[in-house]
Design a protein around this motif. Structure first.
Motif, PDB file in Angstrom:
ATOM      1  N   ASP A  85      41.200  34.666  46.304  1.00 14.28           N
ATOM      2  CA  ASP A  85      42.247  33.682  46.008  1.00 14.28           C
ATOM      3  C   ASP A  85      41.990  32.375  46.760  1.00 14.28           C
ATOM      4  O   ASP A  85      42.126  31.284  46.199  1.00 14.28           O
ATOM      5  N   ARG A  86      41.625  32.493  48.035  1.00 18.97           N
ATOM      6  CA  ARG A  86      41.324  31.289  48.825  1.00 18.97           C
ATOM      7  C   ARG A  86      40.112  30.559  48.256  1.00 18.97           C
ATOM      8  O   ARG A  86      40.083  29.325  48.194  1.00 18.97           O
ATOM      9  N   VAL A 143      34.585  30.028  52.955  1.00 17.31           N
ATOM     10  CA  VAL A 143      35.701  30.950  52.739  1.00 17.31           C
ATOM     11  C   VAL A 143      35.323  32.403  53.008  1.00 17.31           C
ATOM     12  O   VAL A 143      36.165  33.197  53.400  1.00 17.31           O
ATOM     13  N   TRP A 164      37.562  41.957  50.052  1.00 17.24           N
ATOM     14  CA  TRP A 164      37.822  40.539  49.835  1.00 17.24           C
ATOM     15  C   TRP A 164      38.911  40.315  48.799  1.00 17.24           C
ATOM     16  O   TRP A 164      39.637  39.329  48.848  1.00 17.24           O
ATOM     17  N   ASP A 169      41.169  28.701  45.100  1.00 13.60           N
ATOM     18  CA  ASP A 169      41.964  27.530  45.471  1.00 13.60           C
ATOM     19  C   ASP A 169      41.068  26.404  45.985  1.00 13.60           C
ATOM     20  O   ASP A 169      41.244  25.241  45.632  1.00 13.60           O
ATOM     21  N   LEU A 170      40.104  26.764  46.833  1.00 14.28           N
ATOM     22  CA  LEU A 170      39.193  25.778  47.392  1.00 14.28           C
ATOM     23  C   LEU A 170      38.348  25.123  46.299  1.00 14.28           C
ATOM     24  O   LEU A 170      38.251  23.892  46.230  1.00 14.28           O
ATOM     25  N   GLY A 218      42.636  38.576  50.178  1.00 13.75           N
ATOM     26  CA  GLY A 218      42.903  37.243  49.636  1.00 13.75           C
ATOM     27  C   GLY A 218      41.722  36.285  49.685  1.00 13.75           C
ATOM     28  O   GLY A 218      41.885  35.100  49.399  1.00 13.75           O
ATOM     29  N   THR A 219      40.540  36.776  50.037  1.00 15.50           N
ATOM     30  CA  THR A 219      39.364  35.907  50.109  1.00 15.50           C
ATOM     31  C   THR A 219      39.086  35.254  48.757  1.00 15.50           C
ATOM     32  O   THR A 219      38.810  34.054  48.680  1.00 15.50           O
TER      33      THR A 219
END
Length: 141
Positions: free
Chosen positions: A81-82, A22, A74, A85-86, A78-79
């Protein structure tokens, strides 16, 4: 990372393999990246784990201003947030569930205020008491 003693907050190789998917890679062209992305992430985890100030980062991490710059970028792009989520999806899969939740529980409880309407109601009373020339103690009696 091999040139310094590891901190308890540092990512293990398997953890970095998950996170690395990510974290944005350095852009092609231009000046090459001066600091390894893994060291930047380790510095961010150190700040989160210890609660130290940015300027108090140990000197074996990248400079605090660099780490803070990546944190801001970041967060904005949205890093993080991603990443969350991951990792949430990976954890759900490890527990035999689908990656995405199928339902959510929302709580609508709110903080109770005074019956008059909270701070705004008492602010108006003070203003009107001051305007009429009476003291607060006589205005509220």
């Amino acid at each position: 990372m091999d040139t310094r003693t590891a901190y308890p907050s540092d990512l293990a190789h398997a953890e970095w393999a998950q996170v690395e998917r990510v974290i944005p890679a350095p852009k092609k062209g231009g000046r090459p990246a001066k600091h390894d992305r893994r060291e930047v992430v380790n510095a961010l985890l150190y700040v989160a784990r210890t609660g130290c100030q940015w300027r108090a980062l140990p000197h074996d991490f990248p400079p605090w201003a660099t780490v803070y710059w990546y944190f801001r970028i970041w967060k904005k792009d949205g890093t993080f947030d991603r990443l969350m989520d991951l990792l949430r999806g990976d954890l759900r899969r490890a527990h035999g569930r689908q990656r995405q939740p199928s339902a959510a529980i929302l709580d609508s409880q709110s903080v109770k205020t005074t019956e008059k309407g909270g701070p705004a109601a008492t602010t108006r009373a003070r203003r009107s008491a001051a305007a009429s020339g009476t003291s607060w103690s006589t205005a509220s009696a």
